[in-house]
Write an enzyme that holds these catalytic residues in place. Structure first.
Site, PDB file in Angstrom:
ATOM      1  CD  GLU A 226      14.965   6.060  20.871  1.00 27.41           C
ATOM      2  OE1 GLU A 226      16.051   6.433  21.361  1.00 27.41           O
ATOM      3  OE2 GLU A 226      14.023   6.834  20.618  1.00 27.41           O
TER       4      GLU A 226
ATOM      5  NE  ARG B 165       9.500  13.311  34.207  1.00 31.40           N
ATOM      6  CZ  ARG B 165       9.067  14.299  33.439  1.00 31.40           C
ATOM      7  NH1 ARG B 165       8.964  14.118  32.141  1.00 31.40           N
ATOM      8  NH2 ARG B 165       8.741  15.464  33.958  1.00 31.40           N
TER       9      ARG B 165
ATOM     10  NE  ARG C 135      12.327  16.502  37.030  1.00 32.70           N
ATOM     11  CZ  ARG C 135      11.615  16.537  35.913  1.00 32.70           C
ATOM     12  NH1 ARG C 135      12.125  17.042  34.822  1.00 32.70           N
ATOM     13  NH2 ARG C 135      10.403  16.044  35.887  1.00 32.70           N
TER      14      ARG C 135
ATOM     15  CG  ASP D  23       9.745  17.882  24.632  1.00 37.90           C
ATOM     16  OD1 ASP D  23       8.665  18.467  24.828  1.00 37.90           O
ATOM     17  OD2 ASP D  23      10.418  17.378  25.546  1.00 37.90           O
TER      18      ASP D  23
ATOM     19  N   GLY E 188       3.804  16.241  28.117  1.00 36.53           N
ATOM     20  CA  GLY E 188       3.419  14.932  27.604  1.00 36.53           C
ATOM     21  C   GLY E 188       2.069  14.953  26.924  1.00 36.53           C
TER      22      GLY E 188
END
Length: 461
Positions: free
Chosen positions: A48, A136, A214, A338, A351
């Site tokens: 990551e 999330r 958002r 994605d 998701g």
């Protein structure tokens, strides 16, 4: 082919399959892939780009770079039961139990006009125990901590600079160091660096013409404000779902966790075409200015004011046309989540579909065995690609909330469809399907015949 089948509930001994897997990206897709591959006995190492995970981060998008990013900017995500039943099997139910406080409880959405007049009620079918409406970042944190508890090798702060494969192996280069495995799972989000290796088509994300404000409001601050706490009415029993429809903007305010959090979103025309970042920090005043002529602004504003500027974004709705393939030339690398099929966040399926990719892939690797890695990846694509593409192209799910061209003059003349919860989507068990269908898929691949999936709607659209 692997002689024994673990089944959807089955878990193998760690590293018992002999299959080695590299996962690139630790968003929902990557974390699920790492955990599911570990469950099926594959050896996993994951990379990551971000350096760490904030312990109480509440925010992120399906792009891994945001799921594990800075704390506290945030809103919600719906995980349909087709995704929830996957992580429901983890840790003898421990992950499911950790998420129980965030089950999806609204029974309907109340729809109002710009004056705040009630216009209609859109029914939300009763959610199953394995459907969740959560923050999330909380979901990502829970998945990450479970992966840590399993001892999965996850290397944060690792920027992948190169992907490679040949007929026998695949791998990556991280800051000059070469890693290899039987296959590479590319879960690096909508801005995937690996996608261009798979297709000659223009696979770059493009703007849809819409954007969404958002943010997450401070529930404690809302309780203390007499003008804002109306949104928490009756949340001791069920969460609230309020929609305010205008011609150029649609404001949605939802509570989750029985009032533990309040999230606000507003879909609007995208006027900032030059901005190409994943998201743009915005000021709550930008939203309030867009509804300055609404009589109901005085009802919405106290809630919006509880969103601090550093927790408020303007998120461009990006999309990618369905790809011609998810599998690389030598069949040793695959796109998931994605990176393969981005969904609008309003779809409620981004998701869950990423999780389906990951779970099916782990099973196909198990059933194909170490000597048939390309078969496993192509079988995953056969099982998953048509299903994800149908959802990706379905306007109801790809756009979710539609801007209203005009509101009727009275609630009696307003016809509002109920939230579409289709059995073929939410009631599907991708893991059972993969075990049931793998032999048929493998035979079709090896014989060059057509495989017709039946994890789709009857009319195919």
């Amino acid at each position: 082919m692997a002689p024994d089948r673990l089944g959807p509930e089955g878990t193998a001994r760690p590293n018992s399959s002999g299959i080695s897997v590299i996962v690139v990206g630790l968003g929902i897709a990557g974390l699920t892939a790492a955990i599911e591959c570990h469950r099926k006995g594959h050896s996993v190492i994951a990379f990551e780009r971000m350096k760490d995970v904030e312990p109480f981060g509440e925010f992120g998008f399906e792009s891994p770079y945001w799921l594990l990013r800075q704390p506290s900017k945030g809103d919600s995500i719906i995980i349909g039961s087709n995704g929830g039943r996957i992580f429901g099997k983890w840790g003898r139910g421990e992950v499911r139990n950790a998420m129980q406080a965030w089950r999806y409880t609204p029974t309907h959405a109340d729809i109002y006009d710009t004056a705040g007049r009630f216009m209609a009620q859109s029914e939300i079918p009763k959610a199953a125990d394995d459907m969740y409406f959560t923050l999330r970042g909380r979901l990502a944190k829970t998945f990450y901590e479970h992966a840590q508890s399993l001892g999965i090798d996850m290397r944060m702060g690792s920027k992948v600079t190169e992907f490679w494969e040949d007929s026998n192996r695949a791998g990556i280069v991280v800051e000059g160091e070469r890693f290899e495995a039987d296959c590479v799972i590319c879960a690096d989000g909508i801005h995937s660096k690996s996608r261009s290796l798979f297709t000659s088509l223009n696979a770059q994300p493009f703007r849809s013409g819409f954007s969404i404000f958002r943010g997450k409001a401070d529930a404690n601050a809302i309780i203390a404000d007499p003008d804002a706490k109306w949104i928490l009415d009756q949340t001791e029993n069920t969460d609230q779902f309020k929609v305010f429809l205008g011609k150029e903007i649609c404001v949605v305010i939802i509570t989750c966790g029985l009032g533990r959090a309040v999230v606000c979103s507003a879909m609007h025309r995208d006027l900032n075409e030059a901005e190409q970042s994943w998201s743009t920090h915005a000021n709550p005043d930008d939203l309030l200015d867009a509804i300055k002529d609404w009589p109901c602004r005085r009802q919405i504003e106290p809630i919006v004011r509880k969103i601090s500027e550093d927790q408020f974004i303007d998120y461009p709705l990006l999309t990618v046309s369905p790809l011609d393939t998810w599998v690389s030339q030598h069949g040793r690398m695959i796109l998931i989540g994605d990176a393969a099929h981005p969904f609008f966040p309003t779809s409620g399926q981004g998701g869950a579909q990423a999780m389906e990719d990951a779970a099916v892939l782990a099973i196909c690797l198990e059933l194909a065995g170490k000597g048939n890695i390309p078969l496993a990846l192509h079988a995953t694509e056969k099982i998953r690609k048509s299903r994800a593409s149908v959802l990706q192209l379905n306007r109801t799910y790809s756009e979710g909330v539609q801007l209203a061209p005009a509101l009727p003059k009275s609630k009696d003349s307003m016809s509002v469809p109920n939230v579409p919860v289709m059995d073929w989507i939410w009631h599907h068990c991708c893991q059972s399907y993969a075990y049931d269908e793998f032999d048929k898929v493998a035979e079709a691949i090896q014989s060059g015949s057509e495989y017709i999936p039946h994890n789709l709607p009857e009319d195919g659209t």
